[in-house]
Motif scaffolding. Structure first.
Motif, PDB file in Angstrom:
ATOM      1  N   ILE A 179      -9.596   8.198  -0.268  1.00 36.32           N
ATOM      2  CA  ILE A 179      -9.133   8.820  -1.506  1.00 36.32           C
ATOM      3  C   ILE A 179      -8.343  10.082  -1.201  1.00 36.32           C
ATOM      4  O   ILE A 179      -8.756  10.897  -0.383  1.00 36.32           O
ATOM      5  N   SER A 180      -7.212  10.231  -1.845  1.00 34.77           N
ATOM      6  CA  SER A 180      -6.405  11.452  -1.732  1.00 34.77           C
ATOM      7  C   SER A 180      -5.776  11.644  -0.359  1.00 34.77           C
ATOM      8  O   SER A 180      -5.504  12.757   0.059  1.00 34.77           O
ATOM      9  N   GLY A 181      -5.559  10.532   0.330  1.00 37.49           N
ATOM     10  CA  GLY A 181      -4.771  10.581   1.556  1.00 37.49           C
ATOM     11  C   GLY A 181      -5.521  11.009   2.795  1.00 37.49           C
ATOM     12  O   GLY A 181      -6.747  11.095   2.811  1.00 37.49           O
ATOM     13  N   GLY A 237      -7.961  13.606   2.449  1.00 38.60           N
ATOM     14  CA  GLY A 237      -8.995  13.374   1.447  1.00 38.60           C
ATOM     15  C   GLY A 237     -10.308  12.914   2.038  1.00 38.60           C
ATOM     16  O   GLY A 237     -10.681  13.304   3.130  1.00 38.60           O
ATOM     17  N   GLN A 238     -11.011  12.086   1.270  1.00 39.74           N
ATOM     18  CA  GLN A 238     -12.302  11.623   1.761  1.00 39.74           C
ATOM     19  C   GLN A 238     -12.381  10.108   1.796  1.00 39.74           C
ATOM     20  O   GLN A 238     -11.687   9.413   1.065  1.00 39.74           O
ATOM     21  N   CYS A 239     -13.255   9.642   2.672  1.00 41.30           N
ATOM     22  CA  CYS A 239     -13.409   8.208   2.871  1.00 41.30           C
ATOM     23  C   CYS A 239     -14.710   7.759   2.208  1.00 41.30           C
ATOM     24  O   CYS A 239     -15.780   8.253   2.531  1.00 41.30           O
ATOM     25  N   LEU A 240     -14.602   6.831   1.261  1.00 45.82           N
ATOM     26  CA  LEU A 240     -15.786   6.352   0.553  1.00 45.82           C
ATOM     27  C   LEU A 240     -16.106   4.920   0.978  1.00 45.82           C
ATOM     28  O   LEU A 240     -15.214   4.120   1.228  1.00 45.82           O
ATOM     29  N   ALA A 242      -3.767   9.350  -4.065  1.00 44.68           N
ATOM     30  CA  ALA A 242      -3.746   8.270  -3.070  1.00 44.68           C
ATOM     31  C   ALA A 242      -5.055   7.490  -3.116  1.00 44.68           C
ATOM     32  O   ALA A 242      -6.131   8.066  -3.281  1.00 44.68           O
ATOM     33  N   PHE A 243      -4.926   6.202  -2.948  1.00 49.02           N
ATOM     34  CA  PHE A 243      -6.089   5.307  -3.036  1.00 49.02           C
ATOM     35  C   PHE A 243      -5.814   4.159  -2.063  1.00 49.02           C
ATOM     36  O   PHE A 243      -5.241   3.144  -2.429  1.00 49.02           O
TER      37      PHE A 243
END
Lengths: 599, 239, 184
Positions: free
Chosen positions: A440-442, A445-448, A467-468
């Protein structure tokens, strides 16, 4: 002065004139020089420095900062492959290698006849229609081996890029889910009329009432920002549209700029109306060069319709116009103070904050910097009011959010949802195939993981700039993180120690693990580096540069573990390769001239 | 102390004047916070990050954060010093820092900080970059192998000397200081040994020619007292 | 404390030392502990070392390595020490950052060899397998093996070496502080 220099001087004079000999437009000037001559030579630099009354070192400093500006000639056809992880997943490396073979060039080296040069570049924002490339700055999407062959043919026949088939340059909007912004028709001028009808105080009150927050990622309250800029002391005020969408995996601003430019420009005019700005600047990322001409045309139309220019809508003193500035290949310029430095013709190194741009921004004056999407939303508030706007989304995240969905999904593209949408809903709508992770968010960002797919897109849960990127079961999350590590190393501005050196050490360690020479020791090193970069870096780039690695280690440790050597130490370098040069010069190939790394 | 405000640094009260940064206030009070790119005569720069402290629990550079009443600042802690050691190690592997052969050894801030923070090894894989030496100037030698990109020379030459002899060019680890002349050589500038920029380099990147190891080992600036102790001693002298 | 510990009942600590790509200056500095050498012989015995002329290292407690890694033989020796020692100490600037020999790192090793063997004498670069092949760069030893402790200095002073060694021998956390901690 030699004849060639005189000739060069004449050409440069033309470019300088176009930019009013304004040293503040140095990045724009250097872009034009690069486009004209395929490089910015030392001679060109000296002439520019003299005529702009700048120290030559300052010109050099700016030139060397931006990826698209070069001191040495590029090929007549400069081909750059977007190297985001999504391009990789779509097979860009095979196409790159194919093209390199066909053109007889190696990476980063100009062909002997000067015709072509081939290299990778950071994400070009075409993740939903990759693999993507840039040829002399123009975006080409949906690359295939066949298209690569066609391009090689065109290059060899020296066909000017302007005459290449139109379909190469087709950029689709891929809007898959439209909500209140993307799905609503807009009449240019309608939002301005509404705002002017209520007056600037009342409109600002509506913006504050809407509780709209910036879409660029940080989520600062827009109304507060506008009010601060309006109240700050200054000789002039500026509105800057941040269209430097460089975060890997993000492309929604590109769609807004291409298909909704009236909204964007009108949003800027609304901000200008509130803060009292006369000039607006769009900072468009260099990768979106193809948008420049149509946007200039759109600006002309708006001027003709008196929606830009003097006394807009007949309001005395409401004078506002917009200029487009192009970036030149530097992710860091998405950071608002780096962006302002770049607008001023300097390298994009983030400033110390405070002071914030609202009080000390472009040319030292109060400046509002808003994301493209935020400015579009400002038109909605003018048309429908803050209370209406606040009715969408969640308490702390009002309105809708546009997501750029790419990766392992059947329908990559643009999805607009009210804030609060669950990750799983987006995945379903996009047709994700066995997703195991979403970034998420490039890269920053963070990885879910699957366990977190029930979480919501909102500032109070999972904040995002849009970003997704979706990764299916079979994807290797280590390679995802390694791609990001190289991205950060390439894009670090070099100002502060932890980011400048840390991103390079980090990428080196990831490469060592990739080569099968990593151990638990390297795993610990990564964690420690991340902490130092996170806590000591000057700006968000360094602070987040280790995030994807930390996330993937925490959530997909097996992707790292399977590469680790089962021992407690591995040399920092390839011992046998380190002997290669001496082997070559001595002509030896005996057993003692070879060395195993793990002997 | 009416006109003064105070904050707490590692539990000690630090009085400050409005407008001072945490670093300035601490140094004025004789309490040392490690720093490399800071210079009392120049505007805060905030690039070396050695002065990273925790202010009310949040990390930040002591040189760029204004001192405010009631701040709780932590600096001399194992966590922060550990991170500082990493930053020093980064600077050591990034350049070519061979102290035994450097004229600045013993008077070098980078080295003195490494001693103070007990950095025993550069730890990370050395970059061993290939960097230039510029000996074209009659009085000054530039050895970029030792440059740590603090931009003190850039700032001194621009802001004090009014000459803008230096600039930081490039990006990321390709960052490097360039000289403002068509040849890129110092000999082709109006740089002078008397320039402020000639004396601000914290490491051995800008050296006066024909001066070699003038001060005997054992008597150099940081041979006897550590850099941190000198800050408090200086303050005591001034008081 | 030292005397109390150095009772005859105490098993001697077995030490190996070597100089890789260095100048033996650190070994000379070890001798600079002067009369404390007498105390040292009560505490330690030497395995492979220039002092003993033992050619290969056996199991030992501490390996002390001077010098950086510049050729294939350095790698083999270093690995032998690492494999046999419980604790490995990098002694001096060269072992820690390559030091003086690493000044060649900005040059191409092939050019160096050609310059030395061909350009000046008209000869050829020797290809005798007996000669250790040069690495393209000189590296500190922690880039080749795991290193437990570092004693900087060029050379570290006899006092620093004594402090560090006795800390190690008596099981204290070895520590060097100002002014014993020096890089030159």
């Amino acid at each position: 002065m030699t004849t060639t220099q005189t000739g060069l001087g004449t050409y440069l004079e033309r470019i300088l004139k176009r930019h009013g000999r304004d040293s503040g437009r140095l990045v724009q000037i250097l872009r034009d020089v690069q486009a004209e001559f395929g490089r910015v030579s030392a001679e060109a630099m000296a002439i520019l420095a003299e005529r702009l009354s700048l120290p030559i070192g300052d010109v050099e400093s700016t030139r060397d900062f931006y990826s698209f500006l070069t001191s040495e000639p590029t090929g007549t056809y400069r081909i750059l492959f977007s190297d985001n992880i999504t391009d990789r997943m779509l097979g860009n490396q095979a196409i790159f290698d194919h093209m390199a073979r066909r053109l007889g060039v190696s990476r980063g080296v100009v062909s002997a006849d000067g015709l072509a040069s081939l290299d990778y570049t950071s994400c070009t924002g075409m993740c939903d229609q990759g693999p993507a490339i840039l040829v002399n700055g123009m975006a080409i999407t949906s690359m295939t081996l066949r298209r690569a062959d066609q391009i090689c043919e065109l290059v060899r026949s020296r066909v000017p890029v302007a005459e290449w088939p139109n379909e190469f340059f087709r950029v689709d909007h891929n809007i898959r889910r439209a909500d209140m912004l993307l799905g609503t028709d807009f009449t240019p001028g309608s939002a301005l009329r509404a705002a002017v009808a209520m007056g600037r105080e009342a409109y600002l009150a509506e913006v504050k009432r809407s509780n709209i927050r910036g879409r660029g990622g940080a989520g600062f309250t827009t109304g507060v920002k506008w009010e601060a800029a309006r109240n700050a002391r200054g000789d002039a005020r500026y509105v800057v549209c941040n269209a430097d969408e460089g975060e890997p995996g993000t492309f929604k601003d590109r769609v807004l700029m291409q298909f909704y430019p009236e909204r964007v420009f009108e949003g800027m005019a609304l901000a200008a109306y509130v803060v009292g700005a006369k000039l607006g600047l769009v900072y468009l990322r260099g990768e979106y060069l193809y948008l420049k001409a149509p946007l200039e045309e759109k600006l002309s139309e708006l001027r003709a319709a008196r929606l830009l220019g003097d006394s807009i809508l007949g309001v005395d003193g409401f004078d506002f116009d917009i200029e487009i500035h192009m970036g030149a290949g530097a992710y860091i310029c998405g950071e608002e103070t780096a962006l302002i430095e770049s607008l001023e013709g300097k390298p994009g190194r983030p400033r110390i904050r405070p002071p914030f741009p609202v009080s000390f921004g472009y040319r030292g004056q109060p400046t509002v910097v808003n994301n493209v999407e935020t400015l579009c939303k400002a038109t909605e508030i003018a048309l429908h009011g803050g209370a209406w706007y606040e009715g969408f989304g969640t308490k702390q995240s009002t309105g809708t959010k546009i997501l750029s969905v790419s990766g392992d999904v059947e329908r990559p593209g643009i999805y607009e949802y009210p804030f609060g949408v669950r990750i799983s809903q987006v995945l379903d709508d996009a047709g994700a195939k066995n997703p195991k992770a979403v970034q998420i968010s490039g890269a920053a960002g963070q990885c879910l993981t699957t366990r977190e797919f029930g979480r919501r897109i909102a500032f109070e849960d999972v904040p995002t700039a849009g970003a997704f990127m979706v990764f299916a079961d079979h994807r290797d999350m280590f390679e995802v993180a390694r791609n990001f590590a190289h991205f950060f190393q390439h894009e670090s501005c070099g100002f502060c120690t932890p980011c400048r050196v840390g991103t390079r050490i980090q990428a080196g360690i990831m490469d060592k693990i990739a080569a099968g020479h990593g151990t638990q020791y390297e795993m610990n090193e990564l964690q420690h580096l991340r902490e130092v970069m996170r806590t000591a870096s000057h700006c968000g780039l360094g602070q987040t540069a280790g995030g994807a690695i930390a996330d993937t280690i925490a959530k997909f440790r097996e992707d790292y573990e399977k590469r680790l050597a089962r021992k407690d130490f591995e040399p920092a370098f390839d011992l046998d390769a380190a002997l290669a040069r001496a082997r070559e010069i001595t002509g030896r190939d005996d057993a003692d001239s070879r060395m195993l790394s793990d002997a | 102390m009416n006109e003064y405000d105070k904050f707490s640094l590692d539990g000690r009260p630090i009085y400050f004047e409005r407008g001072q940064s945490i670093l300035e206030a601490a140094l004025a009070a004789g309490v040392y916070i490690p720093n490399l790119c800071h210079h009392p005569e120049f505007k805060p720069h905030g690039s070396c990050k050695l002065c990273t402290v925790k202010v009310n629990g949040r990390f930040g550079s002591a040189c760029t954060i204004k001192a405010m009443p009631g701040q709780e600042v932590a600096s001399d802690t194992p966590e922060l010093n550990g991170n500082r050691r990493v930053l020093l190690q980064m600077l050591f592997v990034e350049g070519n820092h061979f102290c035994p052969g450097c004229e600045k050894s013993g008077n070098c801030k980078l080295q003195a900080l490494a001693y103070d923070i007990e950095m025993l090894t550069p730890h990370y894989r050395h970059f061993y970059p290939v960097r230039e030496i510029d000996a074209t100037h009659p009085d000054v030698l530039l050895d970029f192998n030792r440059c740590i990109m603090c931009e003190l020379c850039v700032r001194a030459s621009r802001d004090v000397d009014g000459k803008s002899v230096f600039a930081l060019a490039g990006r990321g680890t390709a960052s490097h200081v360039v000289v403002n002349s068509p040849s890129g050589k110092l000999g082709d500038t109006d740089f002078a040994l008397t320039d402020k920029a000639a004396s601000v380099c914290p490491v051995g990147a800008i050296l006066s020619k024909r001066v070699g190891f003038a001060v005997p080992i054992g008597e150099r600036q940081y041979d006897v007292d550590p850099i941190s102790a000198q800050a408090s001693a200086r303050q005591a002298e001034e008081a | 404390m030292l005397h109390a510990a150095a009772t005859p009942a105490r098993k001697k600590v077995r030490i190996a030392t070597t100089s890789l790509s260095g100048c033996f200056g650190c070994h000379m500095s070890l001798l600079d502990i002067d009369e404390r050498l007498l105390e040292l012989v009560d505490l330690v015995e030497f395995d492979r070392s220039p002092i003993t002329d033992i050619k290969h290292c056996g199991p030992c407690d501490v390996a002390i390595v001077e010098g950086g890694v510049c050729n294939a033989e350095n790698v083999h020796v270093l690995r032998e020490l690492r494999a046999n020692a419980k604790v490995l100490v990098a002694l001096g600037a060269c072992a820690i950052n390559g030091g003086l020999p690493a000044q060649r790192n900005h040059l191409d090793v092939g050019d160096c060899l050609t310059r030395v063997y061909c350009d000046r004498t008209g000869g050829e670069v020797p290809d005798d397998p007996e000669l250790p092949l040069l690495l393209d760069k000189v590296h500190p030893i922690n880039e080749v093996v795991r290193v437990d402790y570092f004693v900087p200095g060029c050379p570290p002073s006899g006092d620093a070496i004594w402090k560090y060694l006795t800390d190690l021998i008596f099981g204290r956390m070895p520590r060097l502080e100002h002014p014993m901690l020096r890089f030159d």
